[in-house]
Design an enzyme around this catalytic site. Structure first.
Site, PDB file in Angstrom:
ATOM      1  N   LYS A   1      44.054  28.405  39.724  1.00 25.90           N
ATOM      2  CA  LYS A   1      44.805  27.654  38.715  1.00 25.90           C
ATOM      3  C   LYS A   1      45.889  28.503  38.074  1.00 25.90           C
ATOM      4  O   LYS A   1      46.924  28.003  37.683  1.00 25.90           O
ATOM      5  CB  LYS A   1      43.857  27.169  37.616  1.00 25.90           C
ATOM      6  CG  LYS A   1      42.857  26.139  38.070  1.00 25.90           C
ATOM      7  CD  LYS A   1      42.186  25.505  36.851  1.00 25.90           C
ATOM      8  CE  LYS A   1      40.864  24.855  37.213  1.00 25.90           C
ATOM      9  NZ  LYS A   1      39.701  25.646  36.804  1.00 25.90           N
TER      10      LYS A   1
ATOM     11  N   LYS B   1      37.246  39.069  30.496  1.00 29.55           N
ATOM     12  CA  LYS B   1      38.061  38.241  29.595  1.00 29.55           C
ATOM     13  C   LYS B   1      38.418  38.992  28.320  1.00 29.55           C
ATOM     14  O   LYS B   1      39.503  38.811  27.769  1.00 29.55           O
ATOM     15  CB  LYS B   1      37.352  36.927  29.291  1.00 29.55           C
ATOM     16  CG  LYS B   1      37.407  35.989  30.492  1.00 29.55           C
ATOM     17  CD  LYS B   1      36.712  34.683  30.266  1.00 29.55           C
ATOM     18  CE  LYS B   1      36.760  33.836  31.525  1.00 29.55           C
ATOM     19  NZ  LYS B   1      35.770  32.758  31.490  1.00 29.55           N
TER      20      LYS B   1
ATOM     21  N   LYS C   1      42.923  34.421  46.362  1.00 25.96           N
ATOM     22  CA  LYS C   1      42.574  33.017  46.598  1.00 25.96           C
ATOM     23  C   LYS C   1      43.507  32.084  45.830  1.00 25.96           C
ATOM     24  O   LYS C   1      44.128  32.503  44.852  1.00 25.96           O
ATOM     25  CB  LYS C   1      41.123  32.775  46.173  1.00 25.96           C
ATOM     26  CG  LYS C   1      40.839  33.054  44.705  1.00 25.96           C
ATOM     27  CD  LYS C   1      39.514  32.457  44.249  1.00 25.96           C
ATOM     28  CE  LYS C   1      39.560  32.218  42.747  1.00 25.96           C
ATOM     29  NZ  LYS C   1      38.683  31.211  42.236  1.00 25.96           N
TER      30      LYS C   1
END
Ligand code: ADP
Ligand code: TRP
Length: 331
Positions: free
Chosen positions: A198, A113, A195
Site C-alpha cells: 500500500k 513502527k 513486494k
C-alpha cells in the site's frame, strides 16, 4: 459438525492491491462456504499509525466495497467494521491487565513502527497486539488467515488467551495463523524491489481501483531485461513475477505460449507485456466497477455494515458474558 471459526482483519490505511487480493482476500472468499467466518475492517488499529482521520471513513467504505466486489458474500460471512462492535473494546481492556510492558516493547512491529514515528509512540501502538488478540478471541476464532508478518501477534494472542484461561477458567481456544499451504503467494513489486504494498512505490503496485490506462502504463513499465540467451534458463525473479501474474490472469494457453517462447529464447517482452496488460485490465475492470458501484451506494453499504455488525455483536456478546462471569464482573 460445528464449523470452525475463522477471523481476519484488514487495516483501512490505503488502497487495496493485487498482493492483498492474492495473499488475503482470495483466501477469505475460498473459506466462506466451509467455515464460520468473521472479516472486519480494523479502523481502531489504523489510529495507532494514522491519527489524521480525514480519509478514514471513505477508506473503510472502500475496503468493504472491494471485499464484496472480490466475491465475499455478506450473507455468508459477518463482514463488519471494528468500531461497530464495542464488545471488542471491553475485552481489550481486560486483556490489557494480562499483557506485560516488557513483552509489548519487544514486539517486532512495535519496534519497527516506533522507529518510523518517534514523535508518536502512543500507548495504542504499544498495545496493538492486545487489541488484535481481542479481535480474535471475542469470537473464539481458531483460524486466522494472515501473512507471515503477523505470526508474532498470533503467538501473543495465544499467550494472552492462555493466561486468561489459567487465571479465570477456560474460555478461549488457541488461535493459529492459517496459510493455504502451497497457495501461499507473494506478489512482487513491478520494479523488482520487494513486494507490492500500500505504501511503497505506487507505480510498481497495481491497485484494485486502478483505471485501465494506468494498469497498462504500469505493466509496460515493469522491469524486464534483454531476454534469455540460453534455452530453458531460470527466470530472474522480476520476470518470474510477471509470469506469476500472467498465470493468475491469463488463459493457460497464453501462459504456455509465452513460457515456451521464453524457454526457446524467442520471447519479446513488448508483446508479452501488452498481452499481460490487456488480461490484467480484463481481470481488474469488473472488480473496480463493482467496487465503485457499491462504494457509491451508501444506503446499501450501510445495510451491509449493519447486518455484519449485528452478526458480530451476537457472537461477541456471548463471549463477553462468559468473560464477565469468569472474572466476576456481573452484579
Ligand atoms: P500492505 O503491506 O500493502 O500494507 P498489509 O500488511 O495490510 O498490506 O496486508 C494485508 C494482507 O495482505 C495480509 O494478509 C498480507 O499477507 C497480504 N499481502 C500484502 N501484500 C502482499 C503481497 N505483495 N503478496 C501477497 N500477499 C500480500
Ligand atoms: N494486524 C493486521 C495487519 O496489519 C490487521 C489485523 C488487526 C488483524 N486485527 C486483526 C488480522 C485480527 C487478523 C486478525 O495486517
Amino acid at each position: 459438525m460445528k464449523k470452525e471459526t475463522v477471523l481476519s482483519g484488514i487495516r483501512p490505511t490505503g488502497y487495496l492491491h493485487l498482493g492483498n487480493y492474492f495473499g488475503a482476500m482470495r483466501n477469505y472468499v475460498k473459506m466462506q462456504d466451509t467455515y464460520n467466518c468473521y472479516f472486519f475492517v480494523a479502523n481502531w488499529h489504523s489510529l495507532t499509525t494514522h491519527p489524521d482521520t480525514k480519509a478514514l471513513q471513505e477508506s473503510v467504505y472502500r475496503v468493504i466495497a472491494e471485499n464484496v466486489a472480490c466475491g465475499l458474500d455478506p450473507d455468508k460471512v459477518a463482514l463488519y467494521v471494528q468500531s461497530d462492535v464495542p464488545e471488542i473494546a471491553e475485552l481489550y481492556l481486560y486483556l490489557n491487565m494480562l499483557a506485560y510492558k516488557g513483552e509489548l516493547e519487544k514486539t517486532t512491529t512495535f519496534k519497527d513502527k516506533a522507529k518510523l514515528q518517534p514523535d508518536n509512540i502512543n500507548a495504542g501502538l504499544l498495545t496493538y497486539p492486545v487489541l488484535m488478540a481481542a479481535d480474535i478471541l471475542i469470537h473464539r476464532a481458531v483460524k486466522v488467515p494472515v501473512g507471515k508478518d503477523q505470526e508474532q501477534h498470533l503467538e501473543m494472542a495465544r499467550n494472552f488467551a492462555e493466561r486468561f484461561n489459567f487465571r479465570y477458567g477456560h474460555i478461549f481456544p488457541e488461535p493459529h495463523a492459517f496459510n493455504f499451504g502451497d497457495n501461499l503467494i507473494k506478489i512482487m513489486s513491478l520494479d523488482g524491489n520487494g513486494k507490492m504494498s500500500k505504501s511503497e512505490n505506487q507505480m510498481a503496485t497495481i491497485f484494485l481501483a486502478d483505471e485501465d490506462d494506468i494498469i497498462r502504463k504500469k505493466i509496460m513499465k515493469a522491469k524486464t531485461d534483454s531476454g534469455p540467451t540460453v534455452p530453458n534458463s531460470l527466470k530472474p525473479d522480476y520476470i518470474e513475477n510477471l509470469f506469476t501474474l500472467m498465470k493468475i490472469v491469463s488463459k493457460a494457453e497464453v501462459y504456455d505460449t509465452f513460457d515456451e517462447d521464453y524457454n526457446q529464447c524467442n520471447i519479446r517482452y513488448g508483446d508479452f507485456k501488452k498481452q499481460l496488460a490487456e488480461d490484467m485490465v480484463a481481470f481488474i475492470q469488473p472488480i473496480r466497477e463493482k467496487a465503485a458501484a457499491i462504494q457509491n451506494d451508501k444506503a446499501a453499504l450501510h445495510q451491509m455494515m449493519k447486518q455484519g455488525a449485528e452478526k458480530a455483536r451476537e457472537s461477541a456478546n456471548a463471549t463477553l458474558q462468559e468473560v464477565r462471569k469468569a472474572i466476576r464482573m456481573i452484579y
